[in-house]
Write a protein that holds these residues in place. Structure first.
Motif, short mmCIF file in Angstrom:
data_model
loop_
_atom_site.label_atom_id
_atom_site.label_comp_id
_atom_site.label_asym_id
_atom_site.label_seq_id
_atom_site.Cartn_x
_atom_site.Cartn_y
_atom_site.Cartn_z
N HIS A 167 -1.28 -19.48 -0.11
CA HIS A 167 -1.21 -19.48 -1.56
C HIS A 167 -2.63 -19.76 -2.08
N GLU A 179 -4.15 -23.10 -3.82
CA GLU A 179 -4.04 -24.40 -3.16
C GLU A 179 -5.30 -24.67 -2.33
N HIS A 187 -0.11 -26.49 2.69
CA HIS A 187 0.19 -26.14 1.30
C HIS A 187 -0.07 -27.35 0.40
N ALA A 188 0.13 -27.12 -0.91
CA ALA A 188 0.11 -28.17 -1.91
C ALA A 188 1.25 -27.84 -2.89
N ARG A 226 -1.89 -17.78 -6.86
CA ARG A 226 -0.98 -18.06 -5.75
C ARG A 226 -0.80 -16.79 -4.89
ZN ZN Z 1 1.94 -23.14 -1.05
#
Ligand code: ZN
Length: 221
Positions: A42, A45, A140-141, A84
């Protein structure tokens, strides 16, 4: 010092190289299946890129105990655009060829026209096949947790202990076509999703997860 190689594993929609760094363990390390760690699937992030670049720096002097592939940025176009999704506006973490993949679109979750029809997804899937990786760490975040799929429970709990982040079995919502569904749920590999509570490239995002990420790649013994 460990043996370190830099490779291009594929190209993005806009033709940018997707770069990986591979570390080989010292010859005295016991045999373990390879690990792949990746970030910024993404593009919005960037903390995940920072975490993995810091880990790669650390492994130069302190080698891992297993073959370790690090891809700090899978979605290079998205990272540079701050989006994203990739340059085709597809969520790469819904584009994997799991049996649950579907073409249904929800806002922000465009899965693509066919499973693994995006070059970034293809590059990562091909690398996993090629190296026979069994430990897969997706960064991820921004949830602040260590999530596992497949055989990842024991590792997730250890990483949770080392980071102070909670370990969770699933995200609490269905993820058709996600990385975790294909490789964890369906193939029963050791799949971990690290969720950093930071979004931007803040050093705290690395420091809080440093021990947990180091644990994933083992010490040579
Ligand atoms: Zn993510």
């Amino acid at each position: 010092m460990s043996e370190r190689r830099e490779l291009v594993i594929g190209y993005t929609v806009l033709g940018r190289p997707i770069e990986a760094v591979c570390f080989s363990p010292p010859s005295y390390a016991k045999a373990r299946p390879p690990a792949i760690l990746f970030g910024a699937i993404h593009g919005d992030e960037p903390v995940s890129q920072l975490m993995l670049e810091r880990l790669a720096d650390e492994l130069i002097e302190r080698p891992p105990g297993r073959e370790t592939w690090i891809i700090p940025v899978v979605n290079v176009d998205g990272l540079l655009a701050g989006t994203r999704n990739n340059a085709n506006d597809i969520d790469l973490n819904r584009n994997f060829a799991s049996s649950s993949w579907g073409s249904e679109r929800r806002p922000g979750y465009n899965p693509g026209a066919a499973p693994e029809d995006q070059p970034e997804t293809q590059a990562l899937a091909a690398l996993i096949e090629q190296v026979g990786a069994e430990r897969l760490i997706a960064c991820h975040a921004t949830y602040r947790m260590i999530n596992w799929d497949g055989r990842g429970e024991e590792l997730a709990k250890k990483m949770a202990e080392l980071s102070g982040y909670p370990a969770e079995r699933d995200m609490g919502y269905p993820c058709p076509g996600s990385f975790g569904t294909k490789y964890g749920v369906e193939r029963n590999l050791e799949v971990i999703t690290v969720e950093s509570p930071y979004l931007m490239a803040e050093e705290a995002g690395w420091l809080e997860l440093r021990s947990a990420l180091r644990w994933c790649v083992d010490l040579p013994d």
